[in-house]
Write an enzyme that holds these catalytic residues in place. Structure first.
Site, PDB file in Angstrom:
ATOM      1  N   ARG A 281      15.770  44.737  37.903  1.00 58.89           N
ATOM      2  CA  ARG A 281      16.779  44.211  36.691  1.00 58.89           C
ATOM      3  C   ARG A 281      17.585  45.697  36.506  1.00 58.89           C
ATOM      4  O   ARG A 281      18.564  45.708  35.564  1.00 58.89           O
ATOM      5  CB  ARG A 281      15.853  43.911  35.761  1.00 58.89           C
TER       6      ARG A 281
ATOM      7  N   TYR B 213      42.276  38.044  24.215  1.00 61.10           N
ATOM      8  CA  TYR B 213      41.940  36.955  25.340  1.00 61.10           C
ATOM      9  C   TYR B 213      41.021  36.137  24.310  1.00 61.10           C
ATOM     10  O   TYR B 213      40.108  36.379  23.750  1.00 61.10           O
ATOM     11  CB  TYR B 213      40.886  37.882  26.070  1.00 61.10           C
TER      12      TYR B 213
ATOM     13  N   ASP C 108      40.001  46.389  25.683  1.00 61.70           N
ATOM     14  CA  ASP C 108      40.180  45.467  27.100  1.00 61.70           C
ATOM     15  C   ASP C 108      41.343  46.112  27.735  1.00 61.70           C
ATOM     16  O   ASP C 108      42.519  45.708  27.600  1.00 61.70           O
ATOM     17  CB  ASP C 108      40.241  44.040  26.578  1.00 61.70           C
TER      18      ASP C 108
ATOM     19  N   LYS D  93      39.114  40.713  38.078  1.00 63.27           N
ATOM     20  CA  LYS D  93      40.582  40.532  38.285  1.00 63.27           C
ATOM     21  C   LYS D  93      40.992  41.682  39.455  1.00 63.27           C
ATOM     22  O   LYS D  93      40.790  41.483  40.609  1.00 63.27           O
ATOM     23  CB  LYS D  93      41.568  40.909  37.087  1.00 63.27           C
TER      24      LYS D  93
HETATM   25  C1  LIG Z   1      39.858  37.090  32.561  1.00 66.91           C
HETATM   26  C2  LIG Z   1      39.902  38.171  31.390  1.00 66.91           C
HETATM   27  C3  LIG Z   1      38.450  38.540  30.721  1.00 66.91           C
HETATM   28  C4  LIG Z   1      37.142  37.838  31.058  1.00 66.91           C
HETATM   29  O1  LIG Z   1      36.902  38.060  32.470  1.00 66.91           O
HETATM   30  P1  LIG Z   1      35.826  36.920  33.122  1.00 66.91           P
HETATM   31  O2  LIG Z   1      35.445  37.950  34.286  1.00 66.91           O
HETATM   32  O3  LIG Z   1      36.783  35.909  33.616  1.00 66.91           O
HETATM   33  O4  LIG Z   1      34.809  36.479  32.170  1.00 66.91           O
HETATM   34  C5  LIG Z   1      38.655  39.373  29.785  1.00 66.91           C
HETATM   35  N1  LIG Z   1      39.840  40.135  29.455  1.00 66.91           N
HETATM   36  C6  LIG Z   1      40.902  39.596  29.738  1.00 66.91           C
HETATM   37  C7  LIG Z   1      42.174  40.177  29.405  1.00 66.91           C
HETATM   38  C8  LIG Z   1      40.860  38.641  30.884  1.00 66.91           C
HETATM   39  O5  LIG Z   1      42.269  38.420  31.565  1.00 66.91           O
END
Ligand SMILES: *Cc1c(COP(=O)(O)O)cnc(C)c1O
Length: 398
Positions: free
Chosen positions: A62, A116, A188, A213
């Site tokens: 972990r 988001y 973010d 992403k």
């Molecule tokens: C997709 C996304 C997330 C979340 O990511 P996941 O890996 O899908 O949980 C957070 N912030 C933004 C801006 C996103 O586009």
């Protein structure tokens, strides 16, 4: 895009990042170390291991293995001034853990209105249930955020550009107002990545990526990260360990693999998305294009001041027509898949209705909106595809 303090530019940095010899043993790609149990030579060794700090030392699965440490270390090294990074099984897990590391019952969170949607759901759900209140704020508030900071305000959450509508925030002004009042900032940074916006260097306390992403880049792994600024890593790591956050070594390995090509991929996404956005803005079917690098996008001037380039996600508004006409456009496209997420090598198109996800700001968009993720296909082929889609929209919109 530019270099870091060592003078190395981003292409070199993503190739070298995190490949410490003690974790790779000479293998180019840090290999997959899968583990739950770590075996000790003796009871004395076991007890000694339990008593020391286990960061970057094998202890129990972990706590990670060199596979996860290498990717985390790579992401830290891409953020000049950062102290450390923790990985999560999704971007949303990264966001929720970072907020839980910072907030306590009775605290107030200031959350950007263009966040988001799952971030909004966390604030309105679990955080609210824990007695943490949220105040949404206008993404264009800038230094005016100071007026919203009250006695109970503990954290400000930013997302720049905003989800769906791409407002660019005045991050330095918001960070300065937060610092002056001892408030923690979280950003973010998924759209820009550290290559286009080095957030820690700009004074943000925690920078968050949905690595799903652009880090992964191939639409086949869920992964998240939080990188902490100076003095901020211990709180993040404690909360993450207490919540049992651990990322699979296979997923971390795919993240490291994706990272090596991220600089070249981002350059292609940028050039292709800009070409297509500039083509769309000239089309009579299109009322507006929302792309941070183009005039007309809220905060475009801040984008020019603060960012080292743009990525491949943007939106446009149609010049009228109904939902059916918008669906006809998207359904006609061959090369653009219809699906959530983005940052992979393939292009995507989805209908968006941002007003449904706003609390304190209104939008005066004149028509239905479409979000595009521009992938690595040839942009001329994508333009030809969009031309067919717009013809279908004309036929349906009348
Ligand atoms: C997709 C996304 C997330 C979340 O990511 P996941 O890996 O899908 O949980 C957070 N912030 C933004 C801006 C996103 O586009």
């Amino acid at each position: 895009m530019s270099g870091d303090a060592t003078g190395k530019r981003e292409g070199t940095r993503v190739v070298q990042a995190g490949r410490r010899p003690e974790w790779t043993a000479g293998i180019v790609n840090p290999p997959v170390w899968r583990a739950s149990t770590i075996l000790y030579d003796s009871v004395a060794h076991l007890r000694e291991a339990g008593g020391r700090d286990t960061h970057h030392r094998l202890f129990y699965g972990r706590r990670g293995t060199p596979t996860q440490w290498s990717l985390a270390d790579a992401l830290t090294s891409l953020e000049p001034g950062a102290e450390g990074t923790f990985l999560y099984p999704s971007g949303v897990a990264a966001i929720s853990t970072a907020l839980l590391a910072v907030l306590s019952p009775g605290d107030e969170l200031l959350l950007v209105d263009s966040a988001y949607d799952p971030t909004r759901n966390l604030a309105n759900g679990l955080l609210k249930r824990m007695g943490i209140t949220t105040r949404f704020y206008d993404p264009m508030i800038g230094a005016g955020i100071a007026d919203l900071i009250g006695e109970r305000t503990r954290a400000i959450f930013l997302e720049s550009p905003g989800s769906l509508t791409f407002e660019v925030q005045d991050v330095p002004a918001i960070v300065a107002a937060a610092r002056a009042r001892g408030v923690t900032t979280l950003l973010d940074n998924t759209w820009a990545t550290p290559l286009l916006f080095p957030a820690i260097e700009r004074g943000v306390d925690y920078t968050i990526l949905a690595c799903t992403k652009y880090i992964v880049g191939h639409s086949d792994v869920m992964l998240g990260s939080v990188t902490a600024g100076p003095g901020r890593f211990a709180a993040l790591r404690d909360a993450s360990l207490q919540l049992g956050q651990v990322t699979s070594p296979d997923d971390a390995w795919l993240g490291s693999r994706g990272l090596r090509t991220m600089a070249v991929r981002l350059r292609h996404h940028e050039a292709a998305a800009l070409r297509i956005a500039r083509w769309l803005v000239e089309r009579p079917e299109v009322a507006a294009v929302l792309h941070p690098a183009m005039p007309g996008c809220p905060g475009h001037d801040l984008f020019l001041r603060d960012f080292q380039g743009s990525s491949g996600l943007f939106a446009f508004t149609l010049a009228g027509g109904d939902d059916a006409a918008r669906a006809a456009l998207i359904d006609t496209l061959d090369l653009f898949g219809i699906g959530y997420s983005w940052g992979g090598y393939e292009s995507l198109a989805i209908p968006i209705d941002p007003q449904r996800h706003r609390s304190v700001t209104t939008r005066d968009d004149v028509g239905p909106m479409v979000r595009l993720q521009i992938g690595l296909e040839d942009p001329d082929d994508l333009i030809a595809d969009l031309e067919r889609g717009l013809a279908a929209w004309r036929a349906t919109a009348g």
